[in-house]
Design a protein around this motif. Structure first.
Motif, PDB file in Angstrom:
ATOM      1  N   ASP A   1      74.930  40.730  30.946  1.00  0.00           N
ATOM      2  CA  ASP A   1      75.840  41.668  30.294  1.00  0.00           C
ATOM      3  C   ASP A   1      77.100  40.907  29.885  1.00  0.00           C
ATOM      4  OD1 ASP A   1      77.982  43.577  29.910  1.00  0.00           O
ATOM      5  OD2 ASP A   1      76.763  45.060  30.964  1.00  0.00           O
ATOM      6  N   PRO A   2      77.533  41.034  28.628  1.00  0.00           N
ATOM      7  CA  PRO A   2      78.714  40.290  28.174  1.00  0.00           C
ATOM      8  C   PRO A   2      79.939  40.476  29.071  1.00  0.00           C
ATOM      9  CG  PRO A   2      77.616  41.286  26.294  1.00  0.00           C
ATOM     10  CD  PRO A   2      76.918  41.802  27.538  1.00  0.00           C
ATOM     11  N   LYS A   3      80.086  41.637  29.712  1.00  0.00           N
ATOM     12  CA  LYS A   3      81.225  41.866  30.626  1.00  0.00           C
ATOM     13  C   LYS A   3      81.086  41.066  31.920  1.00  0.00           C
ATOM     14  CE  LYS A   3      80.395  46.195  30.624  1.00  0.00           C
ATOM     15  NZ  LYS A   3      79.662  47.161  29.925  1.00  0.00           N
ATOM     16  N   MET A   4      79.872  40.577  32.210  1.00  0.00           N
ATOM     17  CA  MET A   4      79.615  39.864  33.466  1.00  0.00           C
ATOM     18  C   MET A   4      79.536  38.351  33.284  1.00  0.00           C
ATOM     19  SD  MET A   4      79.690  42.241  35.563  1.00  0.00           S
ATOM     20  CE  MET A   4      79.354  41.177  36.940  1.00  0.00           C
ATOM     21  N   ARG A   5      79.641  37.869  32.059  1.00  0.00           N
ATOM     22  CA  ARG A   5      79.516  36.436  31.807  1.00  0.00           C
ATOM     23  C   ARG A   5      80.670  35.683  32.445  1.00  0.00           C
ATOM     24  NH1 ARG A   5      77.118  37.010  25.703  1.00  0.00           N
ATOM     25  NH2 ARG A   5      75.157  37.911  26.411  1.00  0.00           N
TER      26      ARG A   5
ATOM     27  N   CYS B   1      55.238  25.166  41.692  1.00  0.00           N
ATOM     28  CA  CYS B   1      55.561  24.698  40.342  1.00  0.00           C
ATOM     29  C   CYS B   1      56.395  23.421  40.430  1.00  0.00           C
ATOM     30  CB  CYS B   1      56.341  25.756  39.571  1.00  0.00           C
ATOM     31  SG  CYS B   1      55.332  27.163  39.085  1.00  0.00           S
ATOM     32  N   LYS B   2      56.229  22.565  39.444  1.00  0.00           N
ATOM     33  CA  LYS B   2      56.937  21.284  39.397  1.00  0.00           C
ATOM     34  C   LYS B   2      57.890  21.190  38.202  1.00  0.00           C
ATOM     35  CE  LYS B   2      54.432  19.622  42.796  1.00  0.00           C
ATOM     36  NZ  LYS B   2      54.940  19.868  44.115  1.00  0.00           N
ATOM     37  N   LYS B   3      57.737  22.126  37.241  1.00  0.00           N
ATOM     38  CA  LYS B   3      58.533  22.018  36.022  1.00  0.00           C
ATOM     39  C   LYS B   3      58.784  23.415  35.460  1.00  0.00           C
ATOM     40  CE  LYS B   3      58.287  18.572  32.469  1.00  0.00           C
ATOM     41  NZ  LYS B   3      57.417  17.789  31.574  1.00  0.00           N
ATOM     42  N   ILE B   4      60.008  23.620  34.980  1.00  0.00           N
ATOM     43  CA  ILE B   4      60.381  24.870  34.320  1.00  0.00           C
ATOM     44  C   ILE B   4      60.739  24.547  32.876  1.00  0.00           C
ATOM     45  CG2 ILE B   4      62.031  26.783  34.211  1.00  0.00           C
ATOM     46  CD1 ILE B   4      62.490  26.376  37.233  1.00  0.00           C
ATOM     47  N   TYR B   5      60.221  25.344  31.962  1.00  0.00           N
ATOM     48  CA  TYR B   5      60.541  25.228  30.535  1.00  0.00           C
ATOM     49  C   TYR B   5      61.309  26.456  30.075  1.00  0.00           C
ATOM     50  CZ  TYR B   5      57.169  21.430  29.848  1.00  0.00           C
ATOM     51  OH  TYR B   5      56.494  20.239  29.901  1.00  0.00           O
ATOM     52  N   LEU B   6      62.033  26.298  28.990  1.00  0.00           N
ATOM     53  CA  LEU B   6      62.658  27.408  28.287  1.00  0.00           C
ATOM     54  C   LEU B   6      63.068  26.921  26.911  1.00  0.00           C
ATOM     55  CD1 LEU B   6      66.072  27.106  28.177  1.00  0.00           C
ATOM     56  CD2 LEU B   6      65.682  27.328  30.618  1.00  0.00           C
ATOM     57  N   ILE B   7      63.340  27.847  26.021  1.00  0.00           N
ATOM     58  CA  ILE B   7      63.817  27.481  24.692  1.00  0.00           C
ATOM     59  C   ILE B   7      65.055  28.303  24.366  1.00  0.00           C
ATOM     60  CG2 ILE B   7      61.542  26.789  23.828  1.00  0.00           C
ATOM     61  CD1 ILE B   7      61.417  29.459  22.291  1.00  0.00           C
ATOM     62  N   THR B   8      65.847  27.789  23.441  1.00  0.00           N
ATOM     63  CA  THR B   8      66.989  28.529  22.927  1.00  0.00           C
ATOM     64  C   THR B   8      67.243  28.089  21.497  1.00  0.00           C
ATOM     65  OG1 THR B   8      69.223  29.306  23.450  1.00  0.00           O
ATOM     66  CG2 THR B   8      68.805  26.944  23.724  1.00  0.00           C
ATOM     67  N   LYS B   9      67.970  28.894  20.774  1.00  0.00           N
ATOM     68  CA  LYS B   9      68.304  28.572  19.390  1.00  0.00           C
ATOM     69  C   LYS B   9      69.347  27.454  19.348  1.00  0.00           C
ATOM     70  CE  LYS B   9      67.634  33.225  17.627  1.00  0.00           C
ATOM     71  NZ  LYS B   9      68.303  34.359  16.976  1.00  0.00           N
ATOM     72  N   PRO B  10      69.273  26.597  18.351  1.00  0.00           N
ATOM     73  CA  PRO B  10      70.251  25.510  18.261  1.00  0.00           C
ATOM     74  C   PRO B  10      71.676  25.995  17.973  1.00  0.00           C
ATOM     75  CG  PRO B  10      68.723  25.441  16.400  1.00  0.00           C
ATOM     76  CD  PRO B  10      68.231  26.494  17.334  1.00  0.00           C
ATOM     77  N   ILE B  11      71.831  27.228  17.538  1.00  0.00           N
ATOM     78  CA  ILE B  11      73.175  27.767  17.308  1.00  0.00           C
ATOM     79  C   ILE B  11      73.766  28.405  18.557  1.00  0.00           C
ATOM     80  CG2 ILE B  11      72.817  28.172  14.839  1.00  0.00           C
ATOM     81  CD1 ILE B  11      72.469  31.209  15.654  1.00  0.00           C
ATOM     82  N   ASN B  12      72.978  28.520  19.620  1.00  0.00           N
ATOM     83  CA  ASN B  12      73.434  29.171  20.848  1.00  0.00           C
ATOM     84  C   ASN B  12      74.080  28.136  21.775  1.00  0.00           C
ATOM     85  OD1 ASN B  12      73.878  30.780  23.066  1.00  0.00           O
ATOM     86  ND2 ASN B  12      71.860  31.729  23.024  1.00  0.00           N
ATOM     87  N   TRP B  13      75.245  27.674  21.394  1.00  0.00           N
ATOM     88  CA  TRP B  13      75.925  26.607  22.125  1.00  0.00           C
ATOM     89  C   TRP B  13      76.267  26.988  23.565  1.00  0.00           C
ATOM     90  CZ3 TRP B  13      79.438  25.881  17.331  1.00  0.00           C
ATOM     91  CH2 TRP B  13      78.731  25.159  16.361  1.00  0.00           C
ATOM     92  N   ASN B  14      76.602  28.259  23.798  1.00  0.00           N
ATOM     93  CA  ASN B  14      76.904  28.677  25.170  1.00  0.00           C
ATOM     94  C   ASN B  14      75.673  28.527  26.058  1.00  0.00           C
ATOM     95  OD1 ASN B  14      79.569  29.315  24.602  1.00  0.00           O
ATOM     96  ND2 ASN B  14      79.117  31.453  24.164  1.00  0.00           N
ATOM     97  N   SER B  15      74.535  28.929  25.544  1.00  0.00           N
ATOM     98  CA  SER B  15      73.290  28.819  26.297  1.00  0.00           C
ATOM     99  C   SER B  15      72.931  27.350  26.544  1.00  0.00           C
ATOM    100  CB  SER B  15      72.171  29.528  25.529  1.00  0.00           C
ATOM    101  OG  SER B  15      70.959  29.442  26.208  1.00  0.00           O
ATOM    102  N   ILE B  16      73.061  26.538  25.513  1.00  0.00           N
ATOM    103  CA  ILE B  16      72.750  25.109  25.636  1.00  0.00           C
ATOM    104  C   ILE B  16      73.621  24.468  26.703  1.00  0.00           C
ATOM    105  CG2 ILE B  16      72.885  22.888  24.416  1.00  0.00           C
ATOM    106  CD1 ILE B  16      72.043  24.542  21.850  1.00  0.00           C
ATOM    107  N   SER B  17      74.902  24.745  26.671  1.00  0.00           N
ATOM    108  CA  SER B  17      75.834  24.203  27.665  1.00  0.00           C
ATOM    109  C   SER B  17      75.478  24.695  29.070  1.00  0.00           C
ATOM    110  CB  SER B  17      77.260  24.613  27.299  1.00  0.00           C
ATOM    111  OG  SER B  17      78.165  24.222  28.288  1.00  0.00           O
ATOM    112  N   PHE B  18      75.169  25.980  29.180  1.00  0.00           N
ATOM    113  CA  PHE B  18      74.813  26.577  30.470  1.00  0.00           C
ATOM    114  C   PHE B  18      73.600  25.887  31.081  1.00  0.00           C
ATOM    115  CE2 PHE B  18      72.072  29.775  32.588  1.00  0.00           C
ATOM    116  CZ  PHE B  18      72.874  30.073  33.680  1.00  0.00           C
TER     117      PHE B  18
END
Length: 163
Positions: free
Chosen positions: A80-84, A105-122
C-alpha cells in the motif's frame, strides 16, 4: 511495524488484494481470477501483511516451479503506498524466502519493468542480482532482457541464490 502480521493468503483475500493492486502503480494489475488462483492454489507461498483491524497493507504472490522445484518465483509484490518505507515489502520477501528455503529451493526469480526504479533499487538492496544470461538492452541505465514478456516488452530479470 510490530503490529503487522505476515500470514499466508486465504482464498477470500483475493478481492482485497485486487483492490490494493489497483493502487500499486507502476505494477500492472491482473485479472481478478489471477489473484484468486494464487490465494487458492498457491497460498502456502503467497502472503499478506495484515493489520490488527484485518486490513491488508501489502501482499506477495509467489510459487515454486513445477519444472524445477529448486526454483521459486515472486509473481507480484505490492505494498500500500501509505505503507511504503516501513519495511512491509522486506518482511513479505523475507517470509517468502523462509518458506521456499524450507522447501529446498535454491534460487528465487522475479521480474520488474525497467522504468520501475524504486522496485529495482529495493530488490538490489535485498541482494537480488540482474540476470544477464540472455540478450539485454540498456533502457535508461538499466539492463532489461530483450522481449522477455513478448515483442517490445523488455523486463529486468532478477534472481537470488538462497541457502
Amino acid at each position: 511495524m510490530e503490529n503487522l502480521k505476515i500470514r499466508n493468503t486465504l482464498e477470500e483475500d483475493f478481492v482485497e488484494i485486487a483492490e490494493l493492486a489497483e493502487n500499486c502503480s507502476p505494477m500492472e494489475t491482473e485479472r481478478n481470477s489471477i489473484y484468486h488462483i494464487f490465494t487458492k492454489f498457491f497460498k502456502s507461498t503467497s502472503f499478506v501483511a495484515e493489520f490488527p483491524s484485518g486490513a491488508i497493507g501489502g501482499f506477495l504472490l509467489g510459487f515454486i516451479s513445477q519444472e524445477n522445484p529448486e526454483e521459486a518465483y515472486i509473481h507480484l509484490l505490492c505494498v500500500d503506498p501509505k505503507m511504503r518505507g516501513k519495511h512491509v515489502g522486506r518482511k513479505l520477501v523475507e517470509k517468502f524466502t523462509e518458506e521456499v528455503t524450507l522447501r529446498k529451493c535454491k534460487k528465487i526469480y522475479l521480474i520488474t519493468k525497467p522504468i520501475n526504479w524504486n522496485s529495482i533499487s529495493f530488490y538490489k538492496k535485498l541482494g537480488f542480482l540482474e540476470d544477464r544470461s540472455r540478450e539485454t538492452l540498456n533502457i535508461l541505465g538499466v539492463n532489461a532482457v530483450k522481449n522477455y514478456n513478448g515483442m517490445g516488452q523488455h523486463m529486468v530479470v532478477f534472481y537470488k541464490l538462497i541457502d
